[in-house]
Design an enzyme around this catalytic site. Structure first.
Site, PDB file in Angstrom:
ATOM      1  CG  ASP A 122     -45.281 -65.770 -34.794  1.00 17.08           C
ATOM      2  OD1 ASP A 122     -44.653 -66.552 -35.529  1.00 17.08           O
ATOM      3  OD2 ASP A 122     -46.134 -64.971 -35.227  1.00 17.08           O
ATOM      4  CG  ASP A 144     -44.222 -59.412 -38.484  1.00 18.06           C
ATOM      5  OD1 ASP A 144     -43.828 -59.736 -37.353  1.00 18.06           O
ATOM      6  OD2 ASP A 144     -45.066 -60.057 -39.128  1.00 18.06           O
ATOM      7  CG  HIS A 191     -48.264 -58.443 -36.232  1.00 20.85           C
ATOM      8  ND1 HIS A 191     -49.233 -59.380 -36.425  1.00 20.85           N
ATOM      9  CD2 HIS A 191     -47.125 -58.988 -36.720  1.00 20.85           C
ATOM     10  CE1 HIS A 191     -48.723 -60.459 -36.996  1.00 20.85           C
ATOM     11  NE2 HIS A 191     -47.436 -60.246 -37.175  1.00 20.85           N
ATOM     12  CG  ASP A 205     -41.921 -63.154 -37.546  1.00 21.19           C
ATOM     13  OD1 ASP A 205     -42.526 -63.315 -36.484  1.00 21.19           O
ATOM     14  OD2 ASP A 205     -42.445 -62.678 -38.577  1.00 21.19           O
ATOM     15  CG  HIS A 221     -48.167 -64.825 -32.022  1.00 18.69           C
ATOM     16  ND1 HIS A 221     -48.571 -64.936 -33.325  1.00 18.69           N
ATOM     17  CD2 HIS A 221     -48.630 -65.918 -31.371  1.00 18.69           C
ATOM     18  CE1 HIS A 221     -49.271 -66.063 -33.458  1.00 18.69           C
ATOM     19  NE2 HIS A 221     -49.322 -66.665 -32.294  1.00 18.69           N
ATOM     20  CG  ASP A 265     -46.656 -61.042 -33.865  1.00 23.78           C
ATOM     21  OD1 ASP A 265     -45.648 -60.328 -33.753  1.00 23.78           O
ATOM     22  OD2 ASP A 265     -46.656 -62.132 -34.455  1.00 23.78           O
ATOM     23  CE  LYS A 308     -47.777 -58.905 -40.939  1.00 25.26           C
ATOM     24  NZ  LYS A 308     -47.246 -60.185 -41.358  1.00 25.26           N
ATOM     25  CD1 TRP A 337     -52.306 -62.139 -38.842  1.00 25.11           C
ATOM     26  CD2 TRP A 337     -51.515 -63.841 -40.084  1.00 25.11           C
ATOM     27  NE1 TRP A 337     -51.593 -61.613 -39.903  1.00 25.11           N
ATOM     28  CE2 TRP A 337     -51.108 -62.629 -40.677  1.00 25.11           C
ATOM     29  CE3 TRP A 337     -51.154 -65.053 -40.692  1.00 25.11           C
ATOM     30  CZ2 TRP A 337     -50.333 -62.580 -41.845  1.00 25.11           C
ATOM     31  CZ3 TRP A 337     -50.391 -65.008 -41.857  1.00 25.11           C
ATOM     32  CH2 TRP A 337     -49.982 -63.784 -42.413  1.00 25.11           C
TER      33      TRP A 337
HETATM   34  C1  RNT Z   1     -47.923 -63.320 -39.307  1.00 27.45           C
HETATM   35  C2  RNT Z   1     -48.406 -63.658 -37.958  1.00 27.45           C
HETATM   36  C3  RNT Z   1     -48.738 -65.109 -37.726  1.00 27.45           C
HETATM   37  C4  RNT Z   1     -47.694 -66.049 -38.274  1.00 27.45           C
HETATM   38  C5  RNT Z   1     -47.802 -67.462 -37.763  1.00 27.45           C
HETATM   39  C6  RNT Z   1     -47.073 -68.416 -38.629  1.00 27.45           C
HETATM   40  O1  RNT Z   1     -47.514 -62.029 -39.431  1.00 27.45           O
HETATM   41  O2  RNT Z   1     -47.504 -63.233 -36.996  1.00 27.45           O
HETATM   42  O3  RNT Z   1     -48.988 -65.299 -36.389  1.00 27.45           O
HETATM   43  O4  RNT Z   1     -46.411 -65.613 -37.982  1.00 27.45           O
HETATM   44  O5  RNT Z   1     -49.102 -67.806 -37.554  1.00 27.45           O
HETATM   45 ZN    ZN Z   2     -47.930 -63.798 -34.988  1.00 28.93          ZN
END
Ligand code: RNT
Ligand code: ZN
Length: 411
Positions: free
Chosen positions: A319, A287, A255, A289, A279, A252, A221, A178
């Site tokens: 993630d 995003d 994303h 997290d 992820h 992810d 993303k 990524w």
């Molecule tokens: C970032 C991605 C990536 C990171 C990690 C730390 O938007 O999701 O995967 O979160 O690699």
């Molecule tokens: Zn990620």
């Protein structure tokens, strides 16, 4: 209600709870090391960049490898099932000043030893952010040849490390690329950066390794913070790149556009490729997290993993990085919720429901699905935890003890 009663209820619907528990125990979930230290790593970066952000200032952040490993081990003791850990290149353990483009397999011997001791697999990520060589927010797509070449060398070094890890542990290591590359304002050229990224990836993937040791993936993303107008590694870019080059896509679920159904992308990709990597995160509006919760969208992801028996083809990684709550709890919560989501879908009579669909009997399909929503999942979950020797709801008391005795002493 006891497990035995729950077992009978599920049996009535044609679901074998014993089989579900067996399958669940065999599905690996890869725990990301970066939740413990707010994605800082060990190689000198002071702050996180690349358009991603940890927010919050909860005390107890791990400040070195001893603390990170202690916290991770504590968190994993609260998680049932088969475990892998997910590392970033920035967590290399080395004593000299070699830069990221000169990393070597031996820089991960420490982690390999730890994984061996605990029976974990390892997955890996090159780190294309939080580093002075990121130029104007760009890495593999940089127009500056020296910058681009540096990051190509980093990517190559990381694949070599991943293959080494996979060989040492006897379980193939997912190496996921990524990059943060993108622009805050409207670019005048959307093609050239992508062609440079393509060229860089071609260089990185020109070295061939055995799939027994490494599985390669690319992670797309939509946008990053401060990079809202353009992302070089978009979904279409990477999906086509992956298809053309026999590597896999990593989804992810933070994303994509908020109304996109990420779970539905899994079977779409499985129709074409042997593996899909994930992820798993909880995106709140962007995003962000957040910690994975036991919610519909995660259950939908779990559904697409287990419903057709594709648990060996979908590589599950977590993630997220929440710095506003106890980080050990964050780890344990998300991993437990991922497992809980998998169990909820392993306890569905998919064969019967699929047959109803084929026959066009959508009334029965809906009715049965709705009845099962209140079936006693919790009792089967408790049984799983006790068979796995992992704490039930009292896991949070253990985290509180760890906070008092270990984390609170760090500041
Ligand atoms: C970032 C991605 C990536 C990171 C990690 C730390 O938007 O999701 O995967 O979160 O690699
Ligand atoms: Zn990620």
């Amino acid at each position: 209600m006891s497990y035995n009663e729950a077992k009978k209820i599920y049996a009535h619907f044609g679901v074998d709870t014993e089989r579900a528990l067996e399958r669940l125990a065999a599905i690996p979930v890869s725990m990301h090391c970066w939740q413990g230290d707010d994605v800082i790593g060990f190689d000198g970066s002071a702050a996180l960049d690349g358009g991603i952000q940890t927010t919050g200032n909860y005390p107890g952040r791990a400040r070195n490898k001893e603390e990170l490993v202690a916290d991770l081990t504590e968190a994993l003791s609260l998680v049932p099932g088969k475990k892998r850990i997910n590392l970033h290149a920035s967590y290399a353990v080395k004593s000299d000043g070699r830069d990221r483009d000169e990393l070597e397999p031996r820089d991960f011997d420490y982690w390999i030893g730890l994984a061996k001791k605990n029976g974990w697999g390892i997955d890996f990520n090159p780190t294309f952010f939080s580093h002075p060589k990121v130029k104007d927010g760009l890495t593999l797509s940089s127009p500056d040849e020296e910058t681009r070449a540096f990051w190509v060398r980093h990517g190559k070094a990381c694949r070599k490390i991943s293959a080494y890890i996979g060989e040492k542990l006897g379980t193939s290591c997912l190496c996921n690329i990524w990059i943060p590359d993108g622009y805050k304002n409207m670019p005048a050229d959307r093609l050239a950066p992508r062609l440079r990224l393509k060229k860089s990836l071609d260089e990185i993937y020109s070295v061939k390794y055995d799939e027994k040791y490494i599985i390669d993936s690319v992670e797309s993303k939509v946008f990053g913070i401060g990079l809202e107008s353009y992302t070089v590694g978009s979904a279409e870019f990477y999906m086509n790149y992956a298809m053309q080059n026999g590597i896999c896509c990593l989804l992810d679920n933070g994303h994509f556009h908020p109304t996109e159904n990420v779970a539905d992308k899994i079977p779409s990709l499985l129709a074409f490729c042997p593996y899909v990597a994930l992820h798993v995160t909880k995106p709140v509006r962007w995003d962000s997290d957040h910690v994975v919760m036991f919610e519909d969208d995660i259950r939908d992801v779990a559904k697409e993993i287990v419903r057709d028996g594709n648990e060996s083809r979908v590589l599950i990684g977590l993630d997220y990085f929440d710095a506003s709550i106890n980080r050990v709890a964050a780890w344990a919560l998300g991993a437990r919720n991922m497992q809980r989501a998998l169990l909820s879908q392993l306890l569905m009579p998919w064969q019967t429901l699929k047959e109803a669909q084929e026959k066009g009997d959508f009334t029965y399909l809906i009715a049965l699905t709705e009845e099962l929503k209140t079936a006693p999942l919790g009792d089967v979950w408790q049984e799983y935890l006790s068979r796995q020797n992992v704490a039930g709801a009292e896991w949070i008391d253990e985290v509180k003890r760890y906070e008092r005795e270990v984390l609170a002493k760090r500041s």
